[in-house]
Design a protein around this motif. Sequence first.
Motif, PDB file in Angstrom:
ATOM      1  N   GLY A 113      -7.678 -36.530  -3.884  1.00 20.30           N
ATOM      2  CA  GLY A 113      -8.819 -37.325  -4.341  1.00 20.30           C
ATOM      3  C   GLY A 113     -10.092 -36.498  -4.382  1.00 20.30           C
ATOM      4  N   SER A 114     -10.060 -35.368  -3.668  1.00 21.49           N
ATOM      5  CA  SER A 114     -11.243 -34.484  -3.740  1.00 21.49           C
ATOM      6  C   SER A 114     -11.062 -33.520  -4.912  1.00 21.49           C
ATOM      7  CB  SER A 114     -11.405 -33.713  -2.432  1.00 21.49           C
ATOM      8  OG  SER A 114     -10.325 -32.826  -2.271  1.00 21.49           O
ATOM      9  N   LYS A 115     -12.122 -32.796  -5.245  1.00 24.50           N
ATOM     10  CA  LYS A 115     -12.043 -31.853  -6.365  1.00 24.50           C
ATOM     11  C   LYS A 115     -11.431 -30.525  -5.898  1.00 24.50           C
ATOM     12  CE  LYS A 115     -14.202 -33.806  -9.918  1.00 24.50           C
ATOM     13  NZ  LYS A 115     -15.465 -33.394 -10.475  1.00 24.50           N
ATOM     14  N   ALA A 116     -10.650 -29.922  -6.779  1.00 24.07           N
ATOM     15  CA  ALA A 116     -10.040 -28.622  -6.440  1.00 24.07           C
ATOM     16  C   ALA A 116     -11.121 -27.545  -6.415  1.00 24.07           C
ATOM     17  CB  ALA A 116      -8.992 -28.265  -7.487  1.00 24.07           C
ATOM     18  N   SER A 117     -11.086 -26.739  -5.378  1.00 24.40           N
ATOM     19  CA  SER A 117     -12.040 -25.633  -5.289  1.00 24.40           C
ATOM     20  C   SER A 117     -11.299 -24.330  -5.555  1.00 24.40           C
ATOM     21  CB  SER A 117     -12.654 -25.579  -3.888  1.00 24.40           C
ATOM     22  OG  SER A 117     -13.154 -24.276  -3.635  1.00 24.40           O
ATOM     23  N   PRO A 118     -11.837 -23.477  -6.423  1.00 19.44           N
ATOM     24  CA  PRO A 118     -11.110 -22.222  -6.718  1.00 19.44           C
ATOM     25  C   PRO A 118     -10.994 -21.314  -5.504  1.00 19.44           C
ATOM     26  CG  PRO A 118     -13.296 -22.199  -7.708  1.00 19.44           C
ATOM     27  CD  PRO A 118     -13.096 -23.574  -7.172  1.00 19.44           C
ATOM     28  N   TYR A 119     -11.817 -21.592  -4.499  1.00 17.35           N
ATOM     29  CA  TYR A 119     -11.760 -20.732  -3.314  1.00 17.35           C
ATOM     30  C   TYR A 119     -10.744 -21.232  -2.282  1.00 17.35           C
ATOM     31  CZ  TYR A 119     -16.023 -19.220  -5.531  1.00 17.35           C
ATOM     32  OH  TYR A 119     -16.938 -18.764  -6.460  1.00 17.35           O
ATOM     33  N   TRP A 120     -10.271 -22.469  -2.453  1.00 19.04           N
ATOM     34  CA  TRP A 120      -9.332 -23.056  -1.480  1.00 19.04           C
ATOM     35  C   TRP A 120      -8.027 -23.505  -2.120  1.00 19.04           C
ATOM     36  CZ3 TRP A 120     -10.155 -23.195   3.746  1.00 19.04           C
ATOM     37  CH2 TRP A 120     -11.445 -22.850   4.180  1.00 19.04           C
ATOM     38  N   HIS A 121      -8.071 -23.808  -3.384  1.00 25.04           N
ATOM     39  CA  HIS A 121      -6.899 -24.402  -4.028  1.00 25.04           C
ATOM     40  C   HIS A 121      -6.454 -23.631  -5.261  1.00 25.04           C
ATOM     41  CE1 HIS A 121      -9.271 -27.845  -2.230  1.00 25.04           C
ATOM     42  NE2 HIS A 121      -8.186 -27.758  -1.464  1.00 25.04           N
ATOM     43  N   ASN A 122      -5.144 -23.427  -5.336  1.00 25.73           N
ATOM     44  CA  ASN A 122      -4.574 -22.809  -6.524  1.00 25.73           C
ATOM     45  C   ASN A 122      -3.918 -23.928  -7.333  1.00 25.73           C
ATOM     46  OD1 ASN A 122      -3.408 -21.091  -8.347  1.00 25.73           O
ATOM     47  ND2 ASN A 122      -1.784 -20.395  -6.974  1.00 25.73           N
ATOM     48  N   VAL A 123      -4.501 -24.235  -8.471  1.00 22.75           N
ATOM     49  CA  VAL A 123      -3.969 -25.354  -9.264  1.00 22.75           C
ATOM     50  C   VAL A 123      -2.766 -24.838 -10.046  1.00 22.75           C
ATOM     51  CG1 VAL A 123      -4.495 -27.108 -11.007  1.00 22.75           C
ATOM     52  CG2 VAL A 123      -6.286 -26.321  -9.444  1.00 22.75           C
ATOM     53  N   ILE A 124      -1.573 -25.258  -9.646  1.00 18.92           N
ATOM     54  CA  ILE A 124      -0.395 -24.749 -10.354  1.00 18.92           C
ATOM     55  C   ILE A 124       0.186 -25.795 -11.297  1.00 18.92           C
ATOM     56  CG2 ILE A 124       0.217 -23.065  -8.567  1.00 18.92           C
ATOM     57  CD1 ILE A 124       2.531 -25.012  -7.838  1.00 18.92           C
ATOM     58  N   GLU A 125      -0.313 -26.995 -11.184  1.00 13.98           N
ATOM     59  CA  GLU A 125       0.203 -28.055 -12.049  1.00 13.98           C
ATOM     60  C   GLU A 125      -0.946 -28.989 -12.405  1.00 13.98           C
ATOM     61  OE1 GLU A 125       3.868 -29.444 -10.209  1.00 13.98           O
ATOM     62  OE2 GLU A 125       3.819 -31.115 -11.614  1.00 13.98           O
TER      63      GLU A 125
ATOM     64  N   TYR B  43     -16.808 -21.950 -12.990  1.00 15.56           N
ATOM     65  CA  TYR B  43     -16.687 -23.111 -12.105  1.00 15.56           C
ATOM     66  C   TYR B  43     -18.089 -23.544 -11.701  1.00 15.56           C
ATOM     67  CZ  TYR B  43     -15.536 -25.760  -7.859  1.00 15.56           C
ATOM     68  OH  TYR B  43     -15.425 -26.729  -6.895  1.00 15.56           O
ATOM     69  N   LYS B  44     -18.438 -24.760 -12.062  1.00 12.55           N
ATOM     70  CA  LYS B  44     -19.763 -25.317 -11.742  1.00 12.55           C
ATOM     71  C   LYS B  44     -20.886 -24.339 -12.117  1.00 12.55           C
ATOM     72  CE  LYS B  44     -18.411 -28.317  -7.922  1.00 12.55           C
ATOM     73  NZ  LYS B  44     -18.417 -28.519  -6.495  1.00 12.55           N
ATOM     74  N   ASN B  45     -20.885 -23.901 -13.347  1.00 12.06           N
ATOM     75  CA  ASN B  45     -21.899 -22.966 -13.875  1.00 12.06           C
ATOM     76  C   ASN B  45     -21.923 -21.618 -13.169  1.00 12.06           C
ATOM     77  OD1 ASN B  45     -22.791 -24.815 -15.765  1.00 12.06           O
ATOM     78  ND2 ASN B  45     -24.151 -25.781 -14.250  1.00 12.06           N
ATOM     79  N   ASP B  46     -20.891 -21.360 -12.395  1.00 11.66           N
ATOM     80  CA  ASP B  46     -20.817 -20.078 -11.706  1.00 11.66           C
ATOM     81  C   ASP B  46     -19.605 -19.322 -12.258  1.00 11.66           C
ATOM     82  OD1 ASP B  46     -21.640 -18.221  -9.998  1.00 11.66           O
ATOM     83  OD2 ASP B  46     -20.938 -19.192  -8.155  1.00 11.66           O
ATOM     84  N   TYR B  47     -19.724 -18.029 -12.399  1.00 10.64           N
ATOM     85  CA  TYR B  47     -18.602 -17.271 -12.937  1.00 10.64           C
ATOM     86  C   TYR B  47     -17.696 -16.792 -11.812  1.00 10.64           C
ATOM     87  CZ  TYR B  47     -21.437 -17.638 -17.029  1.00 10.64           C
ATOM     88  OH  TYR B  47     -22.177 -18.167 -18.049  1.00 10.64           O
ATOM     89  N   LEU B  48     -16.407 -16.978 -12.007  1.00 15.55           N
ATOM     90  CA  LEU B  48     -15.426 -16.587 -11.001  1.00 15.55           C
ATOM     91  C   LEU B  48     -14.717 -15.328 -11.476  1.00 15.55           C
ATOM     92  CD1 LEU B  48     -13.663 -20.041 -10.565  1.00 15.55           C
ATOM     93  CD2 LEU B  48     -15.364 -19.077  -9.022  1.00 15.55           C
ATOM     94  N   ASN B  55      -6.823 -19.025  -9.956  1.00 11.86           N
ATOM     95  CA  ASN B  55      -6.468 -20.326  -9.386  1.00 11.86           C
ATOM     96  C   ASN B  55      -6.801 -21.481 -10.321  1.00 11.86           C
ATOM     97  OD1 ASN B  55      -5.589 -19.116  -7.088  1.00 11.86           O
ATOM     98  ND2 ASN B  55      -7.470 -19.444  -5.922  1.00 11.86           N
ATOM     99  N   ARG B  56      -7.740 -21.274 -11.189  1.00 15.52           N
ATOM    100  CA  ARG B  56      -8.138 -22.365 -12.090  1.00 15.52           C
ATOM    101  C   ARG B  56      -7.565 -22.200 -13.495  1.00 15.52           C
ATOM    102  NH1 ARG B  56     -12.089 -25.800 -11.487  1.00 15.52           N
ATOM    103  NH2 ARG B  56     -12.798 -25.516 -13.633  1.00 15.52           N
ATOM    104  N   TRP B  57      -6.725 -21.207 -13.651  1.00 12.01           N
ATOM    105  CA  TRP B  57      -6.186 -20.920 -14.981  1.00 12.01           C
ATOM    106  C   TRP B  57      -5.536 -22.154 -15.606  1.00 12.01           C
ATOM    107  CZ3 TRP B  57      -3.222 -15.737 -16.182  1.00 12.01           C
ATOM    108  CH2 TRP B  57      -3.070 -15.614 -17.559  1.00 12.01           C
ATOM    109  N   SER B  58      -4.694 -22.828 -14.817  1.00 11.87           N
ATOM    110  CA  SER B  58      -3.989 -23.980 -15.406  1.00 11.87           C
ATOM    111  C   SER B  58      -4.929 -25.144 -15.666  1.00 11.87           C
ATOM    112  CB  SER B  58      -2.825 -24.405 -14.523  1.00 11.87           C
ATOM    113  OG  SER B  58      -3.253 -24.516 -13.207  1.00 11.87           O
ATOM    114  N   LEU B  59      -6.040 -25.199 -14.911  1.00  8.63           N
ATOM    115  CA  LEU B  59      -6.999 -26.285 -15.150  1.00  8.63           C
ATOM    116  C   LEU B  59      -7.861 -25.998 -16.376  1.00  8.63           C
ATOM    117  CD1 LEU B  59      -8.643 -27.365 -11.775  1.00  8.63           C
ATOM    118  CD2 LEU B  59      -7.406 -28.794 -13.381  1.00  8.63           C
ATOM    119  N   ALA B  60      -8.169 -24.746 -16.566  1.00  9.51           N
ATOM    120  CA  ALA B  60      -9.077 -24.393 -17.667  1.00  9.51           C
ATOM    121  C   ALA B  60      -8.584 -23.138 -18.374  1.00  9.51           C
ATOM    122  CB  ALA B  60     -10.486 -24.191 -17.115  1.00  9.51           C
TER     123      ALA B  60
END
Lengths: 163, 823
Positions: A113-125, B43-48, B55-60
């Motif tokens: 329910g929280s937002k995925a953070s690129p520093y904590w979560h690897n979105v694989i699906e 991510y949120k106007n910040d460049y990763l 980690n966000r590849w599949s999301l974006a």
Amino acid sequence: MPKDNDANTKEFMAQEIWNEFITDVLEIIRKKRELEQEKAEKELETENKIKKLLLRFIEVSDSFENVFKNIDPVIGEADSRTQSWVSNFSTIYNMLQRALKECGVVPAETLTGSKASPYWHNVIETVSQSGFEDETIVEEIKKGYLFEGKLIRMADVKAVRNL
Amino acid sequence: MGKIIGIDLGTTNSVLATVGVKGCRVIQNKEAEQMTRSIVGIYKNDYLVGTPALNRWSLAPKDTINSIKRLMGRGVSDPEVEKVKSSYRYEIMEPSDGTRDSVCVKLGGKEFSPVDISAMILKKLKTDAQAALGEEVTHAVITVPAYFSDKQVAATRDAGRKAGLRVMKIIDEPSAAAIAYNLDSGEKDAKVVLVYDLGGGTFDISVLMMTAGTHAILNKEGDMWLGGDDFDKLIVDYLTDYIETEYRIDPKSDDRFMVTLKQEAKKAKEMLSAARAAQILIPGLLHDSSGNMLDIDLEITREYFEKKASPLVKRTVDLAKLAVQNAHLNLEDIDCVLMAGNATCIPLVQHAMEKLFGSEKILRSIHPKYCVAMGAAIVAASAPQIECPECGWKNDLTAEKCEKCNYMFDLDVRPTKTCPHCSHENDIDAKTCSACGEMIPLPPEPTAPFAYGIQTAGDVFNVFIQKNDKYPTPEEERKFQEFKTIYQNQRSVSIPVYGGNNSEKASANKKQGEASAMLPPNLPEGAVVRIKLWLDADGAFDISAQLENGTDLQPRILRGGKDQKAEEKIREIGSKIAYKGDGIPPKKKVILENKYRKVIDLYNRGDMEDAYAFATELDSEIDKPVLPENGSLLKEARGTSNFAKYIVSEYGWLIGTDAYQLNALIAELDGAIVKTTPGSETAAKDQELIKEKKEELNRALNDVIDDNNLLNVFLSMHAEISSRIMPLNPVEGNSLTEELERIEIEFKNKDSAATAKLNAFSQKLNNKLKEIKREPENRKCTECGAVNSPNATRCASCGANLDVLKSASIQNILSNSFKGDIK
């Protein structure tokens, strides 16, 4: 002028002694820095080896969790012997988790329910789900872990991506 | 200055390395990884950058830029760009601002050039290196593939600059690998090195010739779409095929399973490098068609993997052979093979290379994953200099422009302009904003960012260009200002140019450079020197200087440390030769004077390095005591003979029949010299004869000179000019010699005016000599008041330049101090 010569010789010798002293001091400083760097590198190497080992055990723990996730919905229908086996495996999994905890490894909590953070979560699906904002975590697929307060593995998650 | 690092800026991964007290080491990034993925996301106007972006590849997927290196320096019509377009989901297009022959990618709705994206990766590497080293990182050596064009190299340099790094050098990857293996250690015998670089997504093969610390690329081949990822894919395909056949399900549709499978395949590939078999275990992720949970437990043997991988390896072997063949070499000519890139750990790859070149030629003491970055770090640490991209000159690390060709390092990035509507940075030529589409107004005429002026005695800032003055400075606004020399007989003048807005103290502003001009001798104290300073079309300052009578002093702008050093040395030795005066024997004086002229020539030609080296050599020669020549009888005899020949040939018209006598004596002396046999029984006898003939010729010469007043006058005048005037002022020395020679010709031609001319010349020469004879005065520093020796060029106490000018009037100082405007 013998006096002058004598004074010159003394001055020269004093300069020589001073030069030697400075050379020694610089050598000590250099050695000290060398040892400090060596120590830091060894510590880093050890830390990396420990992390690698812990990650292997975490993977075993992941596999237990995958299996339990699949068994849980149907365990009630199984016979008592199977249920007993599953229970035993569950105990072994708990032992593994306890051992990891004793080594300073604890799961990093992921809130669905929280937002995925690129520093904590690897979105694989990703999943398209109306009523949810993009990037909302709908499932934790693999737990993330902390080692002595620092993240050593991110959580694999499933998150919303509405096209 | 901060730390220096080496960066292997890869297509898939980038690696950082540095050289510390214990040698070369790889620096971990913030995520504790030794390699950083070359991926950029938002991510949120910040460049990763790196793993967070991945980690966000599949999301974006459209906002995740990878393999940007493939697009560096390429135009939209480039076939490589088409390939990238079809392989990745992010948008690649021609820049909407009209910039031609380039591409841009869209990230977060904005357009970015490949340089921008690479700069983001480099910035992350720089920041992570700073965190790991605990020090600021300022300089870097960056590697690029050997096949990169000049445009691509320039783009990489721009990216480094944009990331806030001073790029010391761009080095090609194979050379960096060879340096890591210490193959450039300066051995004289040439070595032919083959670098086999199999990275994550690209394969490069280069043939290098290394000799005496230098190297040249003989040939390069490669496949931009072959890498370690293709080997991983073999294992993934094997497993998916197995699952499809065994369980009749399609695992590729299960994203979760495929992510785990790719990770396991990578692990298995690495394991197969050390073991005969690897186990792939993925429990509880897949279900069969009946919904039963499947445990994937499969062993893959090295034998099977190698069978599957052999076509890929064969492709690399073929390219290796082609690279050698196109270098016009045979396989046996290769002295050693370097393996770079993680995928070269695959035993099949190593065996293939061993088979091709022999196992003893394969070097593998450094992990192939890191050897390129390590080579870059070694280059950075061993030659801490900034290499000019224009002329290759090696400059100090602090240099802002090339000391040789004046190339501006700070301007080597294409400037941008900010959109006034949305603040997006656009290309300088853009007419519309690539982010908001609004028109960008034309830039105003360029203006000076600050005031420009020169420093004179007392640290006075004499402003020539005011802040916001337009440039190039219009001709009519280039006005002379007058200054005065500080000393009597000041021989050179330094014109330090400063830029800034502090109108009170020149040194409170930033030094922009320095000009220097040589002054004619014997100027009185307070002689007027007129200076003009302006900005050219590029905003660089230029300067002109003249004396009150209009003599152009042709000031030379010193471009950095080497010019400065040469100029100071020349001034120093000029003073030394002049002030040592009669203490130097005439013969030596003539030699020194000739060498001094050569130094001046080199300086005027701009060969600063040679001028400095030659001047230094000359300096030590001036101080060298004149030792008596041992066994110099022969030399002396030859000297006497030559001098007599000179008198006969140059002044035969003047000495008349005496020439016959001299010629006879010369012949006798030369005969005696030729006859002598050193070491023979008759040697002593021969020497006696030479001595006798030499003294006889000497006596005759003295008689001829004593009897001939005019000859005596001419010879004395030549001696005075060459020994006393030439060292101080070669130009004037030459002109006096020429004038005297003209008078001699007039005498020869029995010109009636010759005597009068000689008298006038004699008077002129005497006046010059009288001025020189004056005891030199000590030099008082205008900054600290310390008294310095007459030939000092810098104050021994505070280091201030002693050859600056002083302001012409108190009004000048006042106008600068209080109004900052003297134009």
